[in-house]
Scaffold this motif. Structure first.
Motif, short mmCIF file in Angstrom:
data_model
loop_
_atom_site.label_atom_id
_atom_site.label_comp_id
_atom_site.label_asym_id
_atom_site.label_seq_id
_atom_site.Cartn_x
_atom_site.Cartn_y
_atom_site.Cartn_z
N ASP A 72 74.64 88.44 4.44
CA ASP A 72 75.96 88.74 5.00
C ASP A 72 76.47 87.63 5.91
OD1 ASP A 72 75.98 91.13 3.62
OD2 ASP A 72 75.37 92.34 5.36
N ALA A 73 75.58 87.00 6.66
CA ALA A 73 75.98 85.89 7.53
C ALA A 73 76.42 84.68 6.71
CB ALA A 73 74.83 85.51 8.46
N ALA A 74 75.78 84.47 5.57
CA ALA A 74 76.14 83.33 4.71
C ALA A 74 77.46 83.57 3.97
CB ALA A 74 75.03 83.07 3.69
N ASP A 75 77.82 84.84 3.80
CA ASP A 75 79.06 85.21 3.10
C ASP A 75 80.24 85.09 4.06
OD1 ASP A 75 80.98 86.22 1.40
OD2 ASP A 75 80.29 88.30 1.54
N VAL A 76 80.67 83.87 4.31
CA VAL A 76 81.74 83.62 5.29
C VAL A 76 83.09 84.16 4.84
CG1 VAL A 76 80.62 81.66 6.41
CG2 VAL A 76 82.06 81.28 4.41
N THR A 77 83.31 84.26 3.55
CA THR A 77 84.59 84.78 3.04
C THR A 77 84.59 86.30 2.98
OG1 THR A 77 83.83 84.64 0.74
CG2 THR A 77 84.98 82.71 1.64
N LYS A 78 83.46 86.92 3.24
CA LYS A 78 83.28 88.38 3.21
C LYS A 78 83.70 88.96 1.86
CE LYS A 78 81.86 88.16 7.35
NZ LYS A 78 80.48 87.79 7.44
N SER A 79 83.37 88.24 0.80
CA SER A 79 83.68 88.69 -0.56
C SER A 79 82.55 89.53 -1.15
CB SER A 79 83.93 87.48 -1.46
OG SER A 79 82.74 86.71 -1.57
N GLY A 80 81.40 89.55 -0.48
CA GLY A 80 80.26 90.31 -0.98
C GLY A 80 79.41 89.52 -1.96
N SER A 81 79.72 88.23 -2.10
CA SER A 81 78.94 87.39 -3.02
C SER A 81 78.77 85.99 -2.46
CB SER A 81 79.63 87.33 -4.39
OG SER A 81 80.92 86.76 -4.26
N LEU A 82 77.78 85.28 -3.00
CA LEU A 82 77.50 83.90 -2.58
C LEU A 82 77.45 82.99 -3.78
CD1 LEU A 82 74.48 84.29 -0.10
CD2 LEU A 82 76.88 83.98 0.48
N THR A 83 77.84 81.75 -3.56
CA THR A 83 77.64 80.72 -4.57
C THR A 83 76.29 80.06 -4.29
OG1 THR A 83 78.67 78.98 -3.25
CG2 THR A 83 80.12 80.27 -4.70
N GLN A 84 75.84 79.24 -5.22
CA GLN A 84 74.57 78.55 -5.02
C GLN A 84 74.67 77.60 -3.83
OE1 GLN A 84 73.10 76.40 -8.43
NE2 GLN A 84 71.03 76.30 -7.59
N GLN A 85 75.81 76.94 -3.67
CA GLN A 85 76.01 76.02 -2.55
C GLN A 85 75.97 76.75 -1.21
OE1 GLN A 85 78.04 76.07 -5.32
NE2 GLN A 85 77.13 74.26 -6.27
N GLN A 86 76.58 77.94 -1.15
CA GLN A 86 76.55 78.71 0.10
C GLN A 86 75.12 79.12 0.44
OE1 GLN A 86 79.41 81.72 -1.15
NE2 GLN A 86 80.76 81.16 0.56
N ALA A 87 74.36 79.49 -0.58
CA ALA A 87 72.97 79.87 -0.36
C ALA A 87 72.16 78.68 0.17
CB ALA A 87 72.36 80.42 -1.64
N GLN A 88 72.36 77.51 -0.42
CA GLN A 88 71.65 76.30 0.03
C GLN A 88 72.06 75.95 1.45
OE1 GLN A 88 72.78 73.55 -3.06
NE2 GLN A 88 70.82 73.80 -4.14
N LYS A 89 73.34 75.97 1.71
CA LYS A 89 73.86 75.59 3.03
C LYS A 89 73.33 76.50 4.14
CE LYS A 89 78.19 74.96 5.52
NZ LYS A 89 79.64 75.14 5.49
N ASN A 90 73.13 77.76 3.81
CA ASN A 90 72.70 78.75 4.81
C ASN A 90 71.21 79.03 4.77
OD1 ASN A 90 75.22 79.82 6.26
ND2 ASN A 90 75.83 79.68 4.11
N ARG A 91 70.47 78.11 4.17
CA ARG A 91 69.00 78.16 4.15
C ARG A 91 68.44 79.41 3.48
NH1 ARG A 91 68.09 75.73 10.16
NH2 ARG A 91 68.85 73.67 9.66
N LEU A 92 69.10 79.85 2.45
CA LEU A 92 68.59 80.93 1.62
C LEU A 92 67.99 80.30 0.37
CD1 LEU A 92 71.52 83.47 2.07
CD2 LEU A 92 69.23 83.64 3.03
N GLY A 93 66.92 79.55 0.59
CA GLY A 93 66.30 78.75 -0.46
C GLY A 93 65.83 79.55 -1.65
N TYR A 94 65.30 80.74 -1.43
CA TYR A 94 64.82 81.54 -2.54
C TYR A 94 65.96 81.89 -3.48
CZ TYR A 94 62.29 85.08 -5.16
OH TYR A 94 61.71 85.79 -6.17
N ILE A 95 67.10 82.26 -2.90
CA ILE A 95 68.27 82.59 -3.72
C ILE A 95 68.80 81.33 -4.40
CG2 ILE A 95 70.65 83.45 -3.66
CD1 ILE A 95 69.76 85.28 -1.34
N ALA A 96 68.90 80.25 -3.66
CA ALA A 96 69.43 79.00 -4.22
C ALA A 96 68.53 78.48 -5.34
CB ALA A 96 69.57 77.95 -3.13
N ASN A 97 67.21 78.53 -5.15
CA ASN A 97 66.28 78.01 -6.15
C ASN A 97 66.20 78.86 -7.41
OD1 ASN A 97 65.70 75.92 -4.40
ND2 ASN A 97 63.88 76.89 -3.59
#
Length: 123
Positions: A72-97
């Motif tokens: 939720d913190a990484a979802d800055v647009t509050k759309s309920g979803s993340l892109t791969q870049q947002q996951a990487q940028k916010n240190r959600l490596g498991y999701i990004a990888n």
């Protein structure tokens, strides 16, 4: 004379809080138990909280809560979803990888439900 010295010694100890008649508790025959109050042996001990569960369902719930908070913190647009870049940028490596496996619809975005589904499908 001797009894006077004993009385004075007891009075001094009582004034210092070392030995009082009320401090003597029930003990096995021949033993005296004294309850000392002070910085090293406090009469009342602080209560400690029950240990947090660290196994099974409780641990899994804690991990999911932390992951949801990070998602939720990484979802800055509050759309309920993340892109791969947002996951990487916010240190959600498991999701990004594992993004391509999580994004089964190939939309370029993943929801938290997608992430949960992927995690549950893993052995």
């Amino acid at each position: 004379m001797k009894s006077t010295l004993y009385a004075m010694a007891f009075a001094l100890c009582a004034m210092a809080g070392v030995a009082q008649a009320s401090d003597i508790g029930a003990a096995p025959a021949g033993r005296v138990v004294r309850h000392v109050d002070g910085p090293f042996f406090p009469a009342t001990r602080p209560t400690t909280a029950a240990p947090v569960a660290s196994t099974g369902d409780a641990l899994q719930a804690q991990a999911m809560t932390r992951l949801k908070t990070s998602f939720d913190a990484a979802d800055v647009t509050k759309s309920g979803s993340l892109t791969q870049q947002q996951a990487q940028k916010n240190r959600l490596g498991y999701i990004a990888n594992n993004f391509s496996q999580i994004d089964v619809n190939k939309t370029g975005k993943v929801t938290f439900d997608d992430v949960k589904r992927y995690l549950q499908s893993q052995p």
